[in-house]
Design a protein around this motif. Structure first.
Motif, PDB file in Angstrom:
ATOM      1  N   ARG B  79      15.146  12.326   8.048  1.00 42.59           N
ATOM      2  CA  ARG B  79      16.054  13.459   7.905  1.00 42.59           C
ATOM      3  C   ARG B  79      15.613  14.607   8.789  1.00 42.59           C
ATOM      4  N   SER B  80      16.567  15.471   9.057  1.00 42.08           N
ATOM      5  CA  SER B  80      16.249  16.630   9.868  1.00 42.08           C
ATOM      6  C   SER B  80      16.792  17.879   9.188  1.00 42.08           C
ATOM      7  N   PRO B  81      15.964  18.841   8.830  1.00 39.79           N
ATOM      8  CA  PRO B  81      14.509  18.840   9.052  1.00 39.79           C
ATOM      9  C   PRO B  81      13.783  17.962   8.036  1.00 39.79           C
ATOM     10  N   VAL B  82      12.595  17.538   8.379  1.00 42.13           N
ATOM     11  CA  VAL B  82      11.827  16.696   7.484  1.00 42.13           C
ATOM     12  C   VAL B  82      11.311  17.529   6.306  1.00 42.13           C
ATOM     13  N   ASP B  83      11.505  17.005   5.130  1.00 41.45           N
ATOM     14  CA  ASP B  83      10.966  17.663   3.936  1.00 41.45           C
ATOM     15  C   ASP B  83       9.572  17.105   3.672  1.00 41.45           C
ATOM     16  N   PHE B  84       8.575  17.754   4.252  1.00 39.90           N
ATOM     17  CA  PHE B  84       7.207  17.238   4.160  1.00 39.90           C
ATOM     18  C   PHE B  84       6.668  17.301   2.742  1.00 39.90           C
ATOM     19  N   LYS B  85       7.179  18.256   1.992  1.00 41.06           N
ATOM     20  CA  LYS B  85       6.727  18.360   0.601  1.00 41.06           C
ATOM     21  C   LYS B  85       7.152  17.119  -0.185  1.00 41.06           C
ATOM     22  N   GLN B  86       8.354  16.678   0.114  1.00 42.13           N
ATOM     23  CA  GLN B  86       8.862  15.497  -0.585  1.00 42.13           C
ATOM     24  C   GLN B  86       8.064  14.264  -0.176  1.00 42.13           C
ATOM     25  N   VAL B  87       7.808  14.155   1.123  1.00 40.91           N
ATOM     26  CA  VAL B  87       7.016  13.025   1.598  1.00 40.91           C
ATOM     27  C   VAL B  87       5.650  13.061   0.931  1.00 40.91           C
ATOM     28  N   ASP B  88       5.075  14.250   0.885  1.00 40.71           N
ATOM     29  CA  ASP B  88       3.751  14.396   0.289  1.00 40.71           C
ATOM     30  C   ASP B  88       3.759  13.998  -1.182  1.00 40.71           C
ATOM     31  N   ALA B  89       4.809  14.370  -1.873  1.00 43.69           N
ATOM     32  CA  ALA B  89       4.909  14.013  -3.296  1.00 43.69           C
ATOM     33  C   ALA B  89       4.931  12.496  -3.462  1.00 43.69           C
ATOM     34  N   ASP B  90       5.662  11.823  -2.589  1.00 45.14           N
ATOM     35  CA  ASP B  90       5.718  10.359  -2.660  1.00 45.14           C
ATOM     36  C   ASP B  90       4.370   9.740  -2.311  1.00 45.14           C
ATOM     37  N   VAL B  91       3.722  10.297  -1.298  1.00 41.02           N
ATOM     38  CA  VAL B  91       2.415   9.761  -0.903  1.00 41.02           C
ATOM     39  C   VAL B  91       1.420   9.966  -2.037  1.00 41.02           C
ATOM     40  N   HIS B  92       1.512  11.120  -2.670  1.00 41.94           N
ATOM     41  CA  HIS B  92       0.622  11.417  -3.800  1.00 41.94           C
ATOM     42  C   HIS B  92       0.791  10.374  -4.906  1.00 41.94           C
ATOM     43  N   GLN B  93       2.042  10.019  -5.145  1.00 43.41           N
ATOM     44  CA  GLN B  93       2.310   9.019  -6.170  1.00 43.41           C
ATOM     45  C   GLN B  93       1.749   7.664  -5.777  1.00 43.41           C
ATOM     46  N   LEU B  94       1.937   7.315  -4.515  1.00 40.86           N
ATOM     47  CA  LEU B  94       1.428   6.027  -4.045  1.00 40.86           C
ATOM     48  C   LEU B  94      -0.090   6.012  -4.080  1.00 40.86           C
ATOM     49  N   LYS B  95      -0.672   7.122  -3.747  1.00 39.16           N
ATOM     50  CA  LYS B  95      -2.122   7.228  -3.790  1.00 39.16           C
ATOM     51  C   LYS B  95      -2.612   6.994  -5.211  1.00 39.16           C
ATOM     52  N   GLY B  96      -1.912   7.581  -6.149  1.00 36.94           N
ATOM     53  CA  GLY B  96      -2.285   7.418  -7.551  1.00 36.94           C
ATOM     54  C   GLY B  96      -2.186   5.984  -8.024  1.00 36.94           C
ATOM     55  N   SER B  97      -1.069   5.365  -7.729  1.00 34.31           N
ATOM     56  CA  SER B  97      -0.912   4.004  -8.244  1.00 34.31           C
ATOM     57  C   SER B  97      -1.818   3.018  -7.522  1.00 34.31           C
ATOM     58  N   SER B  98      -2.044   3.221  -6.225  1.00 34.94           N
ATOM     59  CA  SER B  98      -2.945   2.311  -5.518  1.00 34.94           C
ATOM     60  C   SER B  98      -4.362   2.478  -6.042  1.00 34.94           C
ATOM     61  N   SER B  99      -4.715   3.700  -6.362  1.00 36.32           N
ATOM     62  CA  SER B  99      -6.028   3.953  -6.944  1.00 36.32           C
ATOM     63  C   SER B  99      -6.153   3.262  -8.301  1.00 36.32           C
ATOM     64  N   SER B 100      -5.092   3.289  -9.062  1.00 37.75           N
ATOM     65  CA  SER B 100      -5.121   2.699 -10.406  1.00 37.75           C
ATOM     66  C   SER B 100      -5.265   1.198 -10.392  1.00 37.75           C
ATOM     67  N   ILE B 101      -4.796   0.553  -9.337  1.00 32.75           N
ATOM     68  CA  ILE B 101      -4.938  -0.906  -9.323  1.00 32.75           C
ATOM     69  C   ILE B 101      -6.115  -1.361  -8.470  1.00 32.75           C
ATOM     70  N   GLY B 102      -6.794  -0.415  -7.850  1.00 32.71           N
ATOM     71  CA  GLY B 102      -7.962  -0.795  -7.056  1.00 32.71           C
ATOM     72  C   GLY B 102      -7.639  -1.163  -5.624  1.00 32.71           C
ATOM     73  N   ALA B 103      -6.472  -0.737  -5.153  1.00 31.65           N
ATOM     74  CA  ALA B 103      -6.080  -1.020  -3.766  1.00 31.65           C
ATOM     75  C   ALA B 103      -6.677   0.049  -2.856  1.00 31.65           C
ATOM     76  N   MET B 104      -7.940  -0.150  -2.518  1.00 31.45           N
ATOM     77  CA  MET B 104      -8.706   0.918  -1.866  1.00 31.45           C
ATOM     78  C   MET B 104      -8.180   1.301  -0.493  1.00 31.45           C
ATOM     79  N   ARG B 105      -7.854   0.309   0.327  1.00 30.65           N
ATOM     80  CA  ARG B 105      -7.398   0.653   1.671  1.00 30.65           C
ATOM     81  C   ARG B 105      -6.090   1.424   1.643  1.00 30.65           C
ATOM     82  N   VAL B 106      -5.205   1.000   0.777  1.00 31.54           N
ATOM     83  CA  VAL B 106      -3.927   1.716   0.668  1.00 31.54           C
ATOM     84  C   VAL B 106      -4.189   3.151   0.225  1.00 31.54           C
TER      85      VAL B 106
END
Lengths: 237, 164
Positions: B79-106
């Motif tokens: 999208r233009s302009p990029v909503d970096f906050k939204q992207v960050d929120a999604d990355v934060h969520q992915l970081k959390g769930s990958s951490s919870s299952i032990g997916a270290m590289r992700v």
């Protein structure tokens, strides 16, 4: 492993992440707790509201927890994620501590981020523990004392006076006690040790903070028989 | 052929042993490569007769969740302009769930990804998105291998070894 006395402690787990809810639910069930999971702070309050007895017109000075008087569900502990959209875990904690009917329920905060100021803030607001995610069985094992304490309050109103006398002595106990990140894992990695030292400094800076004390209706560290052995060499009294 | 009481379907002991060894070797390699960390072992410890598929269930939830999040991130970056906050929120969520299952590289990729969100670096985010996508695909593939090996062991009448 639940005796009749401590049968079925009921934990309310709050987390917006489905995976984390599944995980915490499993951890709690394996530890023989009854579990309810919700995905938001507002749903948590709704659920808790369903346990509040309408006629809380009791003139007792004590913030009594008498779940047997309540219709609906008794909750012995609330464990909540910090970062949630809308109402954060901290917001939820505040609301619980502001509620006369709910504030005796121990609250534990979970977070994936180790932010000392966040930890301090939660502890000051009355959280019993701050647990770093991912949550492990060792962390869940630390929850039982908090739930036991709430059960003990029931019908042990005389203890209140004794506790006040002993409060003076145990100020430092209280401070040290609230260092959950250090207790996060029994096998502590170096990086976490560094972080916990940071947190320790934070704790010591806040010594004498009365807010923390208000939240603790029963002084911890008073009953040597209770939980000290659990904290294998981590808490130094 | 040796008989084990109560087991109706089993392969000779040395085959079970071989399968178990291959499993341990494979799982060990995943730890060594950093694909998985100890949290994965913690997950496996939560599995028992009453919840025999716990790890698979959690992993499946993760794959569904990560697919959705990655798609969200891709869309937000388009999208233009990029909503970096939204992207960050999604990355934060992915970081959390990958951490919870032990997916270290992700998880580690997510940490880097978040810093690019913070600096609002479009190119950095694109690169990270691609890396995260690849890494999730690799993880899925490897975990599916792992779970298949578990099924083979159980099918042969053995039990899945738990790493310490």
């Amino acid at each position: 492993m639940s005796s009749a006395a401590e049968s079925q402690f009921h934990v309310l787990a709050v987390d917006d992440s489905l995976i984390d809810r599944k995980l915490i639910e499993r951890l709690l069930k394996i530890s023989s707790y009854q579990v309810t999971t919700v995905d938001s702070g507002s749903k948590a309050l709704e659920f808790l509201g369903s346990r509040v007895n309408d006629d809380r017109s009791s003139s007792d000075s004590l913030p009594s927890v008498s779940p047997s008087d309540h219709q609906g569900v008794e909750v012995n502990l609330i464990i909540t994620d910090y970062c949630m959209p809308g109402m954060t875990g901290y917001d939820l904690l505040k609301k619980i501590k502001e509620s006369s009917s709910l504030r005796d329920i121990p609250v534990v905060i979970m977070s994936s981020e180790n932010v000392p100021s966040r930890i301090t803030r939660c502890l000051e607001e009355g959280a019993e523990e701050f647990i770093l995610k991912p949550v492990r069985l060792a962390d869940v094992n630390k929850l039982r004392p908090h739930m036991m304490r709430t059960k003990k309050l029931k019908g042990q109103e005389q203890e209140q006076e004794q506790e006040q006398e002993l409060q003076e002595e145990s100020v430092t106990h209280c401070e040290i006690r609230s260092q959950p990140p250090r207790q996060h894992e029994l096998e502590i990695e170096q990086s976490q040790q560094d972080q916990s030292q940071q947190i320790q400094q934070h704790q010591q800076q806040k010594s004498g903070n009365n807010n923390k004390r208000k939240a603790l209706d029963v002084e911890e560290g008073l009953s040597p028989d209770r939980t000290r052995s659990r904290y294998n060499g981590v808490a130094t009294f | 052929m040796p008989r084990f009481h109560g087991q109706s379907n089993h392969a000779p002991v040395d085959i079970v042993n071989q399968l178990q060894k291959q499993y341990v070797d494979y799982l060990t390699s995943l730890f060594h490569e950093g694909v998985l960390d100890d949290q994965f072992t913690q997950l496996q410890k939560l599995q028992d007769e009453s919840n025999p598929d716990f790890t698979v269930e959690v992993a499946t939830l993760f794959f569904v969740d990560s697919d959705k999040l990655i798609n969200n991130m891709a869309a937000a970056l388009e999208r233009s302009p990029v909503d970096f906050k939204q992207v960050d929120a999604d990355v934060h969520q992915l970081k959390g769930s990958s951490s919870s299952i032990g997916a270290m590289r992700v998880k580690n990729l997510c940490i880097t990804f978040r810093s690019f969100c913070e600096t609002q670096s479009y190119e950095g985010c694109l690169i990270c998105l691609q890396q995260v996508k690849n890494e999730c695909a690799v993880l899925k593939d490897k975990l599916q291998n792992l779970f298949r090996m578990e099924q083979q062991i159980v099918g042969a009448g053995g039990s899945v070894p738990l790493m310490d």
